[in-house]
Write a protein that holds these residues in place. Structure first.
Motif, short mmCIF file in Angstrom:
data_model
loop_
_atom_site.label_atom_id
_atom_site.label_comp_id
_atom_site.label_asym_id
_atom_site.label_seq_id
_atom_site.Cartn_x
_atom_site.Cartn_y
_atom_site.Cartn_z
N ASN A 142 0.83 -1.21 0.00
CA ASN A 142 0.00 0.00 0.00
C ASN A 142 0.86 1.26 0.00
N THR A 143 1.99 1.22 0.71
CA THR A 143 2.89 2.38 0.71
C THR A 143 3.47 2.61 -0.68
N TYR A 144 3.87 1.55 -1.33
CA TYR A 144 4.42 1.67 -2.69
C TYR A 144 3.36 2.21 -3.65
N ARG A 145 2.12 1.82 -3.47
CA ARG A 145 1.03 2.25 -4.34
C ARG A 145 0.69 3.73 -4.15
N SER A 146 0.90 4.25 -2.95
CA SER A 146 0.49 5.63 -2.64
C SER A 146 1.59 6.66 -2.83
N LEU A 147 2.75 6.26 -3.35
CA LEU A 147 3.85 7.23 -3.51
C LEU A 147 3.53 8.29 -4.55
N TYR A 148 3.00 7.91 -5.69
CA TYR A 148 2.67 8.89 -6.74
C TYR A 148 1.60 9.89 -6.29
N PRO A 149 0.47 9.44 -5.72
CA PRO A 149 -0.51 10.44 -5.26
C PRO A 149 0.03 11.38 -4.19
N LEU A 150 0.89 10.87 -3.32
CA LEU A 150 1.44 11.74 -2.28
C LEU A 150 2.37 12.80 -2.87
N SER A 151 3.10 12.48 -3.92
CA SER A 151 4.02 13.45 -4.51
C SER A 151 3.29 14.61 -5.17
N LEU A 152 2.02 14.41 -5.53
CA LEU A 152 1.23 15.47 -6.16
C LEU A 152 0.37 16.23 -5.16
N ASP A 153 0.50 15.91 -3.87
CA ASP A 153 -0.28 16.60 -2.84
C ASP A 153 0.36 17.95 -2.55
N ALA A 154 -0.41 19.02 -2.71
CA ALA A 154 0.15 20.36 -2.48
C ALA A 154 0.41 20.64 -1.01
N ASP A 155 -0.26 19.93 -0.10
CA ASP A 155 -0.11 20.16 1.34
C ASP A 155 0.72 19.08 2.01
N ILE A 156 1.70 18.54 1.27
CA ILE A 156 2.49 17.45 1.83
C ILE A 156 3.40 17.92 2.96
N GLU A 157 3.69 19.21 3.00
CA GLU A 157 4.55 19.76 4.06
C GLU A 157 3.75 20.49 5.13
#
Length: 681
Positions: free
Chosen positions: A512-527
């Motif tokens: 699940n972590t490997y699958r969610s890497l791409y969506p997380l990189s496009l999250d504008a509020d990741i920081e």
């Protein structure tokens, strides 16, 4: 009757002839002449008119701001007359009718608020000075200070007296608890100094108890007017001050109840945040363990009664508990150490024969132990074994609360519960690992289904429903927290042994972590945390903006790096070669889209992976070492389906990152590449 005739002065004695004026009148002669007294004539000639006097006082301004004339109290002219003699006029009014009161006969005006406030300040200063000089001599000042304000006093005076009492009790409360004395103890035969001390302590405890009850009644009364709302805030602030200043003293439970009652509300008020800050500091300053256990017990009861419908900040206070973090100081011997010392070369040392102790010596030893116990209590030494026991009970209450919220799936508390489980996961009993992992797997699966449904939606109404649900629960963050908790459960254990004995499989969380890497990189509020904003809302109140700008939880990029470190850098369970290659390749790809600081964090993690697993990932640099067939599929959701060892994988992202605008990013990329090339040589 002629009004022009001068009024005849009444005589108290009968008239005496001028010739006999110099003679002494006997008592018998005095009563014999009573018949000659002309009382009716004297009463008839008295004036019937009332004398009105002009007002002699200056007008004053009443509380409503109107001018009002006052008059000095009139003296009764007929005070010397007999009680049965009337003083009415010729036009006497019939019985039962009275003259309507004039403006001069109105009630006396109230004292202005400023004057009352000034008088209260002077009296408070006087009483405080007396208690500073000798508190035992002026023990009655506690009661006098409380009597300065009543329910009919102005609100300003009541607030002043409440704040003054808090300061006075804060300065006069000793560093120990005071037990309540019984009536027979107060009346027993004791020395003068002991009696004086007991009377002072009794007055202190009695006055403090009444004061705490007053604070509790004011703080719990929410249905008050706007004028009395400030009085309620003062009562809550005084309770917070006393709880932090004298947490060891009597009636601590009543003060904690004031804070817990305020935390039960779901409104973001200034008093709510004041109670949150006070409770966090209360947990941090606790060195004994008993106050924290009492506070957590009250909080858990309140949460259960409210069906866990409270704000997230209430559960975040558990992060400030000192749960089993303070071990016994070095040099202290435990039972196991004492047993080891008693063994020499595998043989037990014979205990010395007990010597005969006389009855007198046994009595002296008993008294000495009692004195040592009292001295230990007086010196406030912390019993580490007792503290660890109390903290264990506190930890049980915290975990029970976490598990109940996890089972109920309360939307506003899932993030705080998962973060708390991730922080204290190494303290959970191994018997609960299976059930807890199953619950975490359900949370991760629910987050994945919600994200796929959101991508497939076409109807705008359904889109709004999913967006509202995501905003309420933040499923992406819950998924990261659940994964972190799952890996943290085994971080302090023997992972291979625990996994084999209890059939624990964490491959689901890795996939699940490997699958969610791409969506997380496009999250504008990741920081940014879920409670933080770049700019405050101009339409929100000051308290709401303060709460939202306060970041008290981990950001998504921080959670992601912790999860990746657990997957790729755990010494007890190293990742397979294919897993290390797939994660390394995908992390390089998302570094192109991440912000500057997030990209630096990911590249720092990749540097550690390259340093530890250089042999496993060098195939990405050298194509002759790849043994895969087919074509590289970067968009695959599974590690095996990516086919990372086939044609087209490589590390071409590093060449782009070498031209990054940030010098730190360019430097981090160079370090990662240097590690692999040095190993290949």
């Amino acid at each position: 009757m002629a009004h022009g005739r001068p009024a005849k002065r009444r005589r108290l004695t009968p008239p005496i002839d001028d010739s006999k004026a110099s003679e002494t009148v006997k008592a018998s002669d005095l009563f014999a002449r009573a018949a000659d007294w002309d009382l009716e004539q004297e009463y008839e000639q008295r004036s019937r008119q009332k004398k009105t006097k002009e007002p002699t006082r200056l007008p004053i301004k009443n509380a409503q701001g109107n001018l009002q004339q006052t008059q000095a109290p009139q003296q009764n002219e007929d005070e010397d007359s007999d009680s049965f003699l009337g003083s009415g006029t010729d036009d006497d009014e019939p019985a039962g009718q009275s003259t309507p009161p004039t403006d001069h006969e109105q009630a006396q005006p109230q004292i202005p608020v400023k004057q009352q406030l000034l008088s209260a300040k002077e009296e408070i200063a006087r009483l405080a000075t007396l208690m500073n000089e000798d508190s035992e001599e002026h023990a009655s000042s506690f009661k006098k200070l409380a009597a300065l304000s009543t329910s009919e006093s102005p609100v300003a005076v009541q607030k002043l007296v409440l704040a003054a009492q808090a300061a006075v009790y804060k300065d006069n409360i000793p560093g120990y608890r005071i037990r309540s004395y019984k009536d027979e103890e107060m009346g027993s035969k004791i020395s003068k100094d002991v009696r004086k001390t007991r009377q002072y302590e009794h007055a202190l405890v009695t006055g403090y108890q009444s004061y705490v009850k007053q604070l509790s009644s004011l703080a719990k009364n929410k249905k008050v007017s706007a004028e009395h709302a400030s009085l309620r805030s003062v009562a809550i602030n005084c309770s917070c001050t006393l709880l932090l200043s004298v947490p060891h003293f009597n009636f601590r439970t009543e003060l904690l109840n004031v804070l817990v009652h305020e935390l039960a509300t779901r409104e973001q008020t200034t008093d709510f945040h004041k109670c949150i800050t006070t409770l966090e500091q209360f947990f941090t300053n606790d060195e004994d363990g008993a106050p924290s256990l009492e506070a957590v017990s009250l909080l858990t009861k309140m949460l259960k009664a409210k069906d866990y419908r409270v704000r997230e900040e209430v559960l975040n206070t558990f992060f400030h508990l000192r749960l089993l973090s303070e071990l016994a100081p070095p040099g202290t011997t435990t039972n196991s150490e004492s047993n080891d010392i008693s063994k020499i070369h595998g043989r037990k040392v014979k205990k010395e024969k007990s010597q005969h102790v006389t009855k007198k010596n046994r009595k002296l030893l008993k008294e000495r132990k009692a004195v040592e116990k009292d001295m230990a209590e007086a010196s406030a030494l912390v019993n580490h074994e007792e503290r660890d026991k109390l903290q264990s009970e506190t930890l049980k209450l915290v975990f029970v609360t976490y598990f109940r919220v996890l089972k109920a799936r309360v939307p506003g508390l899932m993030g705080a519960v998962l973060e708390g489980l991730a922080r204290y996961a190494h303290l959970i009993n191994q018997d609960l690992f299976g059930d807890l992992l199953e619950a975490l797997r359900e949370i991760v699966g629910q987050a994945g289904e919600a994200s796929r449904d959101e991508l497939d939606l076409e109807d705008g109404e359904n889109d709004e429903i999913v967006r509202d649900e995501k905003t309420a629960r933040n499923l992406t963050r819950e998924s990261l927290l659940a994964t972190q908790t799952a890996f943290t459960l085994l971080s302090g254990q023997d992972a291979s042994k625990a996994a084999s004995s209890m059939n624990l499989d964490l491959s689901f969380f890795t996939a699940n972590t490997y699958r969610s890497l791409y969506p997380l990189s496009l999250d504008a509020d990741i920081e940014f945390g879920p409670k933080s904003l770049r700019l405050p809302d101009p339409h929100a109140s000051r308290s709401e903006n303060a709460a939202r700008m306060k970041v008290n939880i981990s950001t998504p990029i921080l959670l992601l790096t912790r999860v990746l470190a657990s997957i790729l850098l755990t010494p007890s369970s190293p990742p397979p070669t294919l897993t290390a290659l797939a994660f390394f390749k995908r992390l390089l790809s998302i570094s192109l889209q991440l912000p500057e600081k997030s990209s630096l964090a990911v590249l720092s993690l990749l540097g550690k992976v390259a340093d530890k697993h250089a042999r496993k990932i060098e195939a990405l640099w050298y194509s002759d070492e790849r043994k895969g067939d087919g074509v590289f599929k970067a968009a695959s959701e599974s590690i095996e389906g990516t086919n990372v060892l086939s044609v087209g994988s490589g590390v071409w992202e590093m060449e782009i990152l070498k031209m990054h605008f940030c010098p730190s990013v360019r430097q981090a990329v160079g370090k990662v590449e240097a590690v692999v090339r040095d190993l290949h040589r």
